[in-house]
Design a protein around this motif. Structure first.
Motif, mmCIF file in Angstrom:
data_model
loop_
_atom_site.group_PDB
_atom_site.id
_atom_site.type_symbol
_atom_site.label_atom_id
_atom_site.label_comp_id
_atom_site.label_asym_id
_atom_site.label_seq_id
_atom_site.Cartn_x
_atom_site.Cartn_y
_atom_site.Cartn_z
ATOM 1 N N ALA A 60 0.835 -1.201 0.000
ATOM 2 C CA ALA A 60 0.000 0.000 0.000
ATOM 3 C C ALA A 60 0.871 1.253 0.000
ATOM 4 O O ALA A 60 0.618 2.200 -0.755
ATOM 5 N N VAL A 61 1.876 1.263 0.853
ATOM 6 C CA VAL A 61 2.814 2.389 0.960
ATOM 7 C C VAL A 61 4.213 1.783 0.968
ATOM 8 O O VAL A 61 4.703 1.329 2.000
ATOM 9 N N THR A 62 4.841 1.756 -0.186
ATOM 10 C CA THR A 62 6.076 1.000 -0.403
ATOM 11 C C THR A 62 7.321 1.847 -0.171
ATOM 12 O O THR A 62 7.447 2.936 -0.752
ATOM 13 N N PRO A 63 8.269 1.356 0.658
ATOM 14 C CA PRO A 63 9.583 2.012 0.734
ATOM 15 C C PRO A 63 10.387 1.623 -0.514
ATOM 16 O O PRO A 63 11.206 0.701 -0.494
ATOM 17 N N PHE A 64 10.139 2.342 -1.609
ATOM 18 C CA PHE A 64 10.571 1.866 -2.922
ATOM 19 C C PHE A 64 12.070 1.987 -3.174
ATOM 20 O O PHE A 64 12.592 1.462 -4.170
ATOM 21 N N THR A 65 12.789 2.671 -2.291
ATOM 22 C CA THR A 65 14.247 2.745 -2.447
ATOM 23 C C THR A 65 14.950 1.586 -1.752
ATOM 24 O O THR A 65 16.175 1.479 -1.839
ATOM 25 N N ASP A 66 14.182 0.731 -1.078
ATOM 26 C CA ASP A 66 14.771 -0.357 -0.294
ATOM 27 C C ASP A 66 15.096 -1.544 -1.202
ATOM 28 O O ASP A 66 14.199 -2.239 -1.685
ATOM 29 N N GLN A 67 16.376 -1.793 -1.405
ATOM 30 C CA GLN A 67 16.807 -2.870 -2.292
ATOM 31 C C GLN A 67 16.549 -4.253 -1.685
ATOM 32 O O GLN A 67 16.421 -5.242 -2.410
ATOM 33 N N TYR A 68 16.479 -4.332 -0.360
ATOM 34 C CA TYR A 68 16.163 -5.614 0.277
ATOM 35 C C TYR A 68 14.734 -6.034 -0.047
ATOM 36 O O TYR A 68 14.447 -7.211 -0.289
ATOM 37 N N LEU A 69 13.826 -5.061 -0.046
ATOM 38 C CA LEU A 69 12.437 -5.366 -0.394
ATOM 39 C C LEU A 69 12.337 -5.794 -1.849
ATOM 40 O O LEU A 69 11.616 -6.748 -2.186
ATOM 41 N N LYS A 70 13.077 -5.125 -2.711
ATOM 42 C CA LYS A 70 13.063 -5.483 -4.139
ATOM 43 C C LYS A 70 13.531 -6.914 -4.345
ATOM 44 O O LYS A 70 12.932 -7.672 -5.131
ATOM 45 N N ALA A 71 14.574 -7.310 -3.614
ATOM 46 C CA ALA A 71 15.096 -8.672 -3.746
ATOM 47 C C ALA A 71 14.130 -9.702 -3.173
ATOM 48 O O ALA A 71 14.039 -10.831 -3.684
ATOM 49 N N ALA A 72 13.406 -9.314 -2.110
ATOM 50 C CA ALA A 72 12.484 -10.263 -1.448
ATOM 51 C C ALA A 72 11.185 -10.444 -2.220
ATOM 52 O O ALA A 72 10.456 -11.412 -1.984
ATOM 53 N N ARG A 73 10.898 -9.510 -3.127
ATOM 54 C CA ARG A 73 9.627 -9.569 -3.860
ATOM 55 C C ARG A 73 9.863 -9.420 -5.372
ATOM 56 O O ARG A 73 9.428 -8.447 -5.994
ATOM 57 N N PRO A 74 10.498 -10.378 -5.969
ATOM 58 C CA PRO A 74 10.808 -10.241 -7.396
ATOM 59 C C PRO A 74 9.574 -10.118 -8.284
ATOM 60 O O PRO A 74 9.637 -9.481 -9.344
ATOM 61 N N GLY A 75 8.457 -10.686 -7.853
ATOM 62 C CA GLY A 75 7.235 -10.607 -8.646
ATOM 63 C C GLY A 75 6.229 -9.590 -8.155
ATOM 64 O O GLY A 75 5.218 -9.343 -8.822
ATOM 65 N N LEU A 76 6.481 -8.996 -6.986
ATOM 66 C CA LEU A 76 5.506 -8.078 -6.384
ATOM 67 C C LEU A 76 6.032 -6.666 -6.189
ATOM 68 O O LEU A 76 5.253 -5.745 -5.949
ATOM 69 N N PHE A 77 7.333 -6.483 -6.276
ATOM 70 C CA PHE A 77 7.902 -5.168 -6.004
ATOM 71 C C PHE A 77 7.440 -4.158 -7.055
ATOM 72 O O PHE A 77 7.407 -4.444 -8.255
ATOM 73 N N MET A 78 7.101 -2.975 -6.593
ATOM 74 C CA MET A 78 6.679 -1.891 -7.474
ATOM 75 C C MET A 78 7.600 -0.692 -7.267
ATOM 76 O O MET A 78 8.120 -0.470 -6.179
ATOM 77 N N THR A 79 7.793 0.076 -8.310
ATOM 78 C CA THR A 79 8.708 1.200 -8.267
ATOM 79 C C THR A 79 7.974 2.504 -8.584
ATOM 80 O O THR A 79 6.906 2.488 -9.207
ATOM 81 N N ALA A 80 8.582 3.609 -8.194
ATOM 82 C CA ALA A 80 8.028 4.925 -8.515
ATOM 83 C C ALA A 80 8.646 5.499 -9.783
ATOM 84 O O ALA A 80 8.296 6.601 -10.201
ATOM 85 N N ALA A 81 9.537 4.728 -10.394
ATOM 86 C CA ALA A 81 10.207 5.217 -11.601
ATOM 87 C C ALA A 81 9.209 5.388 -12.741
ATOM 88 O O ALA A 81 8.350 4.535 -12.967
ATOM 89 N N GLN A 82 9.318 6.491 -13.442
ATOM 90 C CA GLN A 82 8.434 6.784 -14.564
ATOM 91 C C GLN A 82 8.975 6.150 -15.850
ATOM 92 O O GLN A 82 10.163 5.880 -15.985
ATOM 93 N N GLY A 83 8.076 5.933 -16.790
ATOM 94 C CA GLY A 83 8.504 5.502 -18.119
ATOM 95 C C GLY A 83 8.602 4.013 -18.321
ATOM 96 O O GLY A 83 8.917 3.561 -19.428
ATOM 97 N N GLY A 84 8.328 3.227 -17.290
ATOM 98 C CA GLY A 84 8.365 1.779 -17.454
ATOM 99 C C GLY A 84 7.076 1.261 -18.059
ATOM 100 O O GLY A 84 6.131 2.008 -18.320
ATOM 101 N N LYS A 85 7.011 -0.050 -18.232
ATOM 102 C CA LYS A 85 5.803 -0.632 -18.824
ATOM 103 C C LYS A 85 4.676 -0.760 -17.805
ATOM 104 O O LYS A 85 3.511 -0.892 -18.172
ATOM 105 N N ASN A 86 5.022 -0.727 -16.516
ATOM 106 C CA ASN A 86 4.010 -0.837 -15.470
ATOM 107 C C ASN A 86 3.690 0.538 -14.868
ATOM 108 O O ASN A 86 4.515 1.453 -14.899
#
Length: 423
Positions: A60-86
């Motif tokens: 719901a409220v993602t700490p999107f700069t956290d690389q540990y979360l990104k690694a733990a959720r390869p299929g669920l992690f969401m980013t705030a980066a613009q211009g992607g396909k999602n």
């Protein structure tokens, strides 16, 4: 003879949807014999929404700069980066991102009328839905024997010049644990189409008129004039209003969902000026063990309903906004790592949302440490860094003017976190 308080505590009269045509004649007579209270002076109103099933606060409220979360959720992690396909997260502060399906909340956050508390949860580490909900609603996370709920105690601490049968209302089919206790509270599933049920009565499951006759026969006349009068007065007050044809103000559009309908009816009650001070609603479907999804899917639909329902209510409130504060709650969060079925399992901390003109908004309160394994509770969960009682007590204290935390949360000795501005 059974006391009024004892009857309320054990019986918990609840109004809920069946149909006006099913109200027995004896009930109609009882209603006709009551004196409807007059208009009540405006009071502050707290609206609580329980997200049952445990919301994934990290989505719901993602700490999107956290690389540990990104690694733990390869299929669920969401980013705030613009211009992607999602679809990207809504960047709130460079660190936390709001789920894109909750975009309805963004204007309120930017206007500093919405606050988010992250890392919130119970000090009791149970991962049982039933136990965790019970502890949160009783407000005593280490005492299973507490008879009352914290919202019922809040009602008792408010003080009332003139009692109203609708001072505490739950828009649910039965009285929630939060409203158990000595102070009167009713559950109403549908304002336009209702009847009366005795909570805990096995015969109450049968909504035939005979069960009402049994209730009437088993109730002494004195008790009927006191405890029963509260619910009969509520019936009379609601019958005077054309609830079926309610038109929201300010072009508010409520989702056609259970939560949207509940909040629309809470808005009606507020505008009817019936003396309501505490309202309760529920949102289900948050137990996302399977196929949680990202920008689409189960979770996205749930947060979309939550945010759109709350914002429709807030828009509808218009001139009443100064009087109302909305707070969400959920029993616990989800695991940091995704599981093998595209979901998340029972965890510990989550986040909640508080909306109101007295909120210290525009920021994410609380503490979320980097999600490295050594910082996780039991090596797997977002740690609870804010006791839910610190937030609930502050909202009740600052908005409702309750200043007795020893009664409201008898086992709690912590500090509030500044989520509300001064009175």
């Amino acid at each position: 003879m059974t006391s009024r308080r004892g009857f309320i505590k054990a019986g918990g009269l609840a109004l809920f949807g069946i149909g006006l045509g099913g109200i027995p004649s004896f009930l109609a007579d009882a209603v006709a014999g009551t004196t409807t209270p007059g208009l009540f002076k405006k009071k502050k109103i707290m609206v609580c929404i329980f997200q049952r099933g445990a919301m994934d606060g990290l989505m719901a409220v993602t700490p999107f700069t956290d690389q540990y979360l990104k690694a733990a959720r390869p299929g669920l992690f969401m980013t705030a980066a613009q211009g992607g396909k999602n679809k990207p997260l809504i960047d709130l502060d460079g660190k936390f991102g709001l789920h894109p399906s909750m975009s309805a909340f963004e204007p309120m956050f930017r206007e500093k009328r919405m606050a988010i508390v992250h890392g919130i949860g119970s000090p009791n580490n149970t991962r049982s839905h039933f136990d965790a909900q019970d502890y949160m609603e009783s407000g005593t996370p280490f005492n299973k024997g507490t008879a009352s709920g914290w919202l019922n105690r809040a009602v008792g601490l408010l003080g009332h010049d003139a009692a109203t049968p609708l001072q505490a209302v739950s828009l649910t089919s039965s009285l929630p644990r939060s409203f158990y206790g000595d102070n009167s509270a009713v559950a109403i599933k549908n304002l336009a189409d209702f009847n009366i049920q005795l909570k805990g009565n096995q015969a109450g499951a049968n909504m035939a008129s005979k069960s009402f006759e049994d209730l009437y026969d088993q109730t002494s006349s004195g008790l009927l004039k006191n405890t029963g009068k509260e619910s009969f007065d509520a019936v009379k007050m609601l019958q005077k209003t054309d609830t079926k044809n309610y038109k929201p103000e300010n072009n508010a559009v409520y989702p056609a969902t259970a939560l949207g309908n509940a909040l629309k009816q809470i808005a009606q009650l507020i505008k009817m000026d019936v003396g309501m001070e505490v309202a309760f609603a529920e949102s289900g479907g948050w137990d996302t063990h399977f196929n949680q999804g990202t920008e689409t899917g189960i979770f996205a639909r749930n947060v979309n309903d939550l945010s759109n329902s709350i914002m429709a209510f807030w828009t509808d409130m218009g001139r009443y906004q100064d009087e109302v504060t909305v707070m969400t709650m959920t029993e616990f969060g989800r695991t940091v790592a995704q599981n093998g079925t595209g979901g998340t399992d029972h965890g510990r901390a989550s986040c909640n949302f508080i909306l109101g003109n007295g909120v210290s908004g525009g920021m994410v309160h609380g503490l979320v440490n980097p999600l490295a394994k050594e910082n996780l509770e039991d090596g797997r969960d977002l740690a609870v860094t804010t006791d839910f009682r610190a937030v609930f007590s502050e909202v009740a204290d600052k908005h409702l003017g309750i200043h007795n935390d020893k009664v409201l949360f008898p086992d709690w000795v912590g500090k509030q976190i500044g989520v509300m501005r001064g009175v």
